[in-house]
Design an enzyme around this catalytic site. Structure first.
Site, PDB file in Angstrom:
ATOM      1  N   TYR A 255       0.183   4.060  -8.102  1.00 59.14           N
ATOM      2  CA  TYR A 255       1.142   3.124  -8.706  1.00 59.14           C
ATOM      3  C   TYR A 255       1.243   1.849  -7.890  1.00 59.14           C
ATOM      4  O   TYR A 255       1.135   0.739  -8.430  1.00 59.14           O
ATOM      5  CB  TYR A 255       2.528   3.769  -8.824  1.00 59.14           C
ATOM      6  CG  TYR A 255       3.557   2.815  -9.398  1.00 59.14           C
ATOM      7  CD1 TYR A 255       3.616   2.575 -10.765  1.00 59.14           C
ATOM      8  CD2 TYR A 255       4.445   2.127  -8.574  1.00 59.14           C
ATOM      9  CE1 TYR A 255       4.542   1.686 -11.300  1.00 59.14           C
ATOM     10  CE2 TYR A 255       5.370   1.240  -9.098  1.00 59.14           C
ATOM     11  CZ  TYR A 255       5.413   1.025 -10.461  1.00 59.14           C
ATOM     12  OH  TYR A 255       6.315   0.124 -10.980  1.00 59.14           O
TER      13      TYR A 255
ATOM     14  N   SER B 291       5.816  -5.300  -8.500  1.00 61.81           N
ATOM     15  CA  SER B 291       6.805  -4.432  -7.870  1.00 61.81           C
ATOM     16  C   SER B 291       6.780  -4.688  -6.368  1.00 61.81           C
ATOM     17  O   SER B 291       5.731  -5.064  -5.814  1.00 61.81           O
ATOM     18  CB  SER B 291       6.474  -2.959  -8.136  1.00 61.81           C
ATOM     19  OG  SER B 291       7.220  -2.103  -7.285  1.00 61.81           O
TER      20      SER B 291
END
Length: 269
Positions: free
Chosen positions: A155, A142
Site C-alpha cells: 500500500y 498518503s
C-alpha cells in the site's frame, strides 16, 4: 480557489469519503462535476444532492477503474471533453495484513486501482490540459508514501508511486499552464479502513482526521500554491528539510566508482 482552473471537475472515487467531500466543496465553488465510481446508486444520490444544493451540473459516470475497458472510457472522456479542467485522482483502496498473510490477488487489484488508474488518468488529463494550456490535476497519495514502516509495504508503495509521479509531473508541466498537486492525508475517517479489513475504532482518536477538515486543508494548500500538501503536518519546514536532505544525495547517487566502504580491506588479486 484561484489555483483551480475554472470548468468541470472529474472526481474518481466520488461516491463517498474524500471524493464525495471534494465534490461538495468544488460544487460550492461553482464547478460542474463528473462523478466517477462503481456504485451508481450512491453516485446518483450524491449528484442529486449537489445539484439541488449548489445549482451545478453533476453527472454520474459509473466505472470500475480496475477494469481496463471501463478505465479506458474515463480516459477517453478526459481526452474528449473540453469542459473538464480539473481531475481529482482520488480512487484508491487498501489491503490489511502482513505480506506473507495477505491475499495477493487483492493486492494486485489494489495496485491496479492505486497505480495503474492514477497513471493513465493523469496521462490523459495532462495531455488534454497542456493542449489547452490550463488545468489542475490533484493526485491523492498518503503520508505512508513517506513512512512505509507504518503500514503494509504494497500500500505505501502505491502511494509512493503517486507522490513520485506527481513530483515529476510538476517539473514537466510547470511552464505549460497546468497545476499539479499531491495531497498526502494521514489517517482520515473514511470507509477505506473497513473495506481494507481494519477496524477504524482501533485507531487512536488523536491521529484520526475528519474528512471535511482534510479536504478543506488540501484545497487551502492548493490556493497557497503548495505542490505537496500534508494536512496533518504542523511544521511544513520539516518536510522541506527532508526534501533538501534527499536532494543533497543526488550528486552521489550515480558515480563511476563504487563507494570506498565496498573496497576497504579488499585484497589485491
Amino acid at each position: 480557489m484561484s489555483k483551480i482552473a475554472s470548468g468541470t471537475a472529474l472526481i474518481t472515487g466520488a461516491s463517498t469519503g474524500i471524493g464525495a467531500t471534494y465534490a461538495r466543496k468544488l460544487a460550492a465553488a461553482g464547478h460542474d462535476l463528473i462523478l466517477v465510481a462503481r456504485d451508481a446508486q450512491r453516485l446518483a444520490a450524491l449528484a442529486s444532492e449537489i445539484s439541488a444544493a449548489h445549482g451545478v451540473k453533476a453527472e454520474v459516470l459509473k466505472a470500475d477503474l480496475t477494469d481496463r475497458a471501463e478505465l479506458a472510457a474515463v480516459e477517453q472522456r478526459l481526452k474528449d471533453d473540453a469542459a473538464i479542467s480539473v481531475l481529482v485522482n482520488n480512487a484508491g483502496m487498501a489491503v490489511a495484513g502482513t505480506f506473507l498473510e495477505v491475499d495477493i490477488d487483492k493486492v494486485e487489484t489494489m495496485v491496479s486501482l492505486n497505480v495503474v488508474s492514477v497513471l493513465r488518468l493523469a496521462h490523459a488529463a495532462a495531455k488534454a490540459f497542456v493542449a489547452r494550456k490550463a488545468g489542475t490535476i490533484i493526485n491523492v497519495a498518503s503520508v505512508l508514501a513517506l513512512a512505509p514502516e507504518m503500514f503494509s509495504g504494497p500500500y505505501s508503495g502505491t502511494k509512493a508511486f503517486v507522490l513520485n509521479l506527481t513530483i515529476s509531473l510538476q517539473r514537466e508541466l510547470a511552464d505549460k499552464g497546468v497545476t499539479v498537486q499531491a495531497v498526502l492525508p494521514g489517517a482520515t475517517r473514511t470507509e477505506i479502513w473497513e473495506r481494507g479489513g481494519t477496524d477504524i475504532n482501533s485507531l487512536p482518536a488523536e491521529m484520526l482526521m475528519e474528512v471535511d477538515e482534510m479536504v478543506e486543508a488540501a484545497l487551502t494548500g492548493l490556493e497557497l500554491g503548495e505542490a505537496i500538501t500534508i494536512p496533518p503536518l504542523p511544521d511544513f519546514a520539516e518536510f522541506e528539510a527532508a526534501t533538501a536532505a534527499r536532494l543533497k544525495l543526488a550528486p552521489n547517487l550515480s558515480r563511476k566508482d563504487a563507494a570506498a566502504r565496498y573496497k576497504a580491506g579488499k585484497k589485491a588479486a
